[in-house]
Design a protein around this motif. Structure first.
Motif, PDB file in Angstrom:
ATOM      1  N   LYS A   1      -5.129  84.292  17.829  1.00  0.00           N
ATOM      2  CA  LYS A   1      -5.208  85.619  18.436  1.00  0.00           C
ATOM      3  C   LYS A   1      -5.464  85.503  19.924  1.00  0.00           C
ATOM      4  N   THR A   2      -5.016  86.488  20.651  1.00  0.00           N
ATOM      5  CA  THR A   2      -5.308  86.562  22.077  1.00  0.00           C
ATOM      6  C   THR A   2      -6.073  87.843  22.344  1.00  0.00           C
ATOM      7  N   THR A   3      -6.656  87.924  23.517  1.00  0.00           N
ATOM      8  CA  THR A   3      -7.286  89.158  23.943  1.00  0.00           C
ATOM      9  C   THR A   3      -6.439  89.748  25.058  1.00  0.00           C
ATOM     10  N   ARG A   4      -6.375  91.033  25.094  1.00  0.00           N
ATOM     11  CA  ARG A   4      -5.631  91.774  26.122  1.00  0.00           C
ATOM     12  C   ARG A   4      -4.149  91.467  26.128  1.00  0.00           C
ATOM     13  N   GLY A   5      -3.630  90.714  25.170  1.00  0.00           N
ATOM     14  CA  GLY A   5      -2.203  90.485  25.053  1.00  0.00           C
ATOM     15  C   GLY A   5      -1.575  89.677  26.166  1.00  0.00           C
ATOM     16  N   SER A   6      -2.378  89.033  26.993  1.00  0.00           N
ATOM     17  CA  SER A   6      -1.806  88.255  28.080  1.00  0.00           C
ATOM     18  C   SER A   6      -1.923  86.774  27.784  1.00  0.00           C
ATOM     19  N   GLY A   7      -0.969  86.008  28.246  1.00  0.00           N
ATOM     20  CA  GLY A   7      -1.022  84.564  28.039  1.00  0.00           C
ATOM     21  C   GLY A   7      -0.604  84.172  26.635  1.00  0.00           C
ATOM     22  N   ARG A   8      -0.675  82.892  26.386  1.00  0.00           N
ATOM     23  CA  ARG A   8      -0.275  82.411  25.065  1.00  0.00           C
ATOM     24  C   ARG A   8      -1.459  82.415  24.114  1.00  0.00           C
ATOM     25  N   GLU A   9      -1.172  82.380  22.847  1.00  0.00           N
ATOM     26  CA  GLU A   9      -2.209  82.461  21.828  1.00  0.00           C
ATOM     27  C   GLU A   9      -3.011  81.179  21.750  1.00  0.00           C
ATOM     28  N   TRP A  10      -4.257  81.294  21.327  1.00  0.00           N
ATOM     29  CA  TRP A  10      -5.139  80.150  21.108  1.00  0.00           C
ATOM     30  C   TRP A  10      -4.908  79.650  19.691  1.00  0.00           C
ATOM     31  N   THR A  11      -4.612  78.400  19.541  1.00  0.00           N
ATOM     32  CA  THR A  11      -4.471  77.801  18.220  1.00  0.00           C
ATOM     33  C   THR A  11      -5.818  77.232  17.780  1.00  0.00           C
ATOM     34  N   ASP A  12      -5.916  76.885  16.511  1.00  0.00           N
ATOM     35  CA  ASP A  12      -7.135  76.238  16.021  1.00  0.00           C
ATOM     36  C   ASP A  12      -7.373  74.927  16.766  1.00  0.00           C
ATOM     37  N   ASP A  13      -6.305  74.205  17.062  1.00  0.00           N
ATOM     38  CA  ASP A  13      -6.426  72.944  17.805  1.00  0.00           C
ATOM     39  C   ASP A  13      -6.945  73.181  19.224  1.00  0.00           C
ATOM     40  N   ASP A  14      -6.487  74.257  19.870  1.00  0.00           N
ATOM     41  CA  ASP A  14      -6.972  74.604  21.210  1.00  0.00           C
ATOM     42  C   ASP A  14      -8.473  74.867  21.193  1.00  0.00           C
ATOM     43  N   VAL A  15      -8.917  75.615  20.198  1.00  0.00           N
ATOM     44  CA  VAL A  15     -10.341  75.948  20.096  1.00  0.00           C
ATOM     45  C   VAL A  15     -11.147  74.681  19.823  1.00  0.00           C
ATOM     46  N   GLN A  16     -10.631  73.810  18.971  1.00  0.00           N
ATOM     47  CA  GLN A  16     -11.327  72.553  18.688  1.00  0.00           C
ATOM     48  C   GLN A  16     -11.444  71.714  19.958  1.00  0.00           C
ATOM     49  N   GLN A  17     -10.371  71.648  20.743  1.00  0.00           N
ATOM     50  CA  GLN A  17     -10.419  70.892  21.994  1.00  0.00           C
ATOM     51  C   GLN A  17     -11.416  71.528  22.962  1.00  0.00           C
ATOM     52  N   LEU A  18     -11.462  72.852  23.004  1.00  0.00           N
ATOM     53  CA  LEU A  18     -12.439  73.546  23.846  1.00  0.00           C
ATOM     54  C   LEU A  18     -13.860  73.169  23.430  1.00  0.00           C
ATOM     55  N   ARG A  19     -14.119  73.147  22.133  1.00  0.00           N
ATOM     56  CA  ARG A  19     -15.447  72.760  21.634  1.00  0.00           C
ATOM     57  C   ARG A  19     -15.809  71.332  22.056  1.00  0.00           C
ATOM     58  N   GLU A  20     -14.857  70.431  21.920  1.00  0.00           N
ATOM     59  CA  GLU A  20     -15.105  69.026  22.274  1.00  0.00           C
ATOM     60  C   GLU A  20     -15.354  68.862  23.770  1.00  0.00           C
ATOM     61  N   LEU A  21     -14.574  69.551  24.583  1.00  0.00           N
ATOM     62  CA  LEU A  21     -14.763  69.468  26.034  1.00  0.00           C
ATOM     63  C   LEU A  21     -16.116  70.045  26.432  1.00  0.00           C
ATOM     64  N   ALA A  22     -16.503  71.163  25.819  1.00  0.00           N
ATOM     65  CA  ALA A  22     -17.796  71.777  26.126  1.00  0.00           C
ATOM     66  C   ALA A  22     -18.940  70.862  25.693  1.00  0.00           C
ATOM     67  N   ALA A  23     -18.800  70.238  24.534  1.00  0.00           N
ATOM     68  CA  ALA A  23     -19.837  69.321  24.040  1.00  0.00           C
ATOM     69  C   ALA A  23     -19.991  68.120  24.966  1.00  0.00           C
ATOM     70  N   GLY A  24     -18.908  67.739  25.632  1.00  0.00           N
ATOM     71  CA  GLY A  24     -18.942  66.626  26.573  1.00  0.00           C
ATOM     72  C   GLY A  24     -19.375  67.032  27.967  1.00  0.00           C
ATOM     73  N   ASN A  25     -19.810  68.302  28.128  1.00  0.00           N
ATOM     74  CA  ASN A  25     -20.285  68.801  29.417  1.00  0.00           C
ATOM     75  C   ASN A  25     -19.191  68.760  30.484  1.00  0.00           C
ATOM     76  N   THR A  26     -17.961  68.945  30.076  1.00  0.00           N
ATOM     77  CA  THR A  26     -16.817  68.948  30.978  1.00  0.00           C
ATOM     78  C   THR A  26     -16.831  70.231  31.817  1.00  0.00           C
ATOM     79  N   PRO A  27     -16.632  70.145  33.117  1.00  0.00           N
ATOM     80  CA  PRO A  27     -16.589  71.346  33.960  1.00  0.00           C
ATOM     81  C   PRO A  27     -15.452  72.286  33.531  1.00  0.00           C
TER      82      PRO A  27
END
Length: 69
Positions: A5-31
């Motif tokens: 799903k996306t918010t506001r209908g702009s941009g491409r949709e977030w996949t489960d893999d995208d969210v997982q990568q976001l979680r991993e990057l955040a856990a690694g304290n990535t800027p």
């Protein structure tokens, strides 16, 4: 697999893999700027999705790889 799903209908949709990568990057304290490049999304989109998913991001003013020693 759930539908992405996306918010506001702009941009491409977030996949489960995208969210997982976001979680991993955040856990690694990535800027957020680096996250946005790796995920090919704007910093605003990364922050918005992290908030929607309950993912804590590193503070903007803190060095990303802080060494307390």
């Amino acid at each position: 697999m759930t539908e992405a799903k996306t918010t506001r209908g702009s941009g491409r949709e977030w996949t489960d893999d995208d969210v997982q990568q976001l979680r991993e990057l955040a856990a690694g304290n990535t800027p957020v700027g680096v996250m946005s490049v790796r995920l090919r999304r704007s910093e605003e989109a990364v922050r918005s999705k992290a908030e929607a998913e309950g993912i804590s991001l590193p503070p903007a003013k803190r060095p990303p790889y802080y060494d307390a020693s």
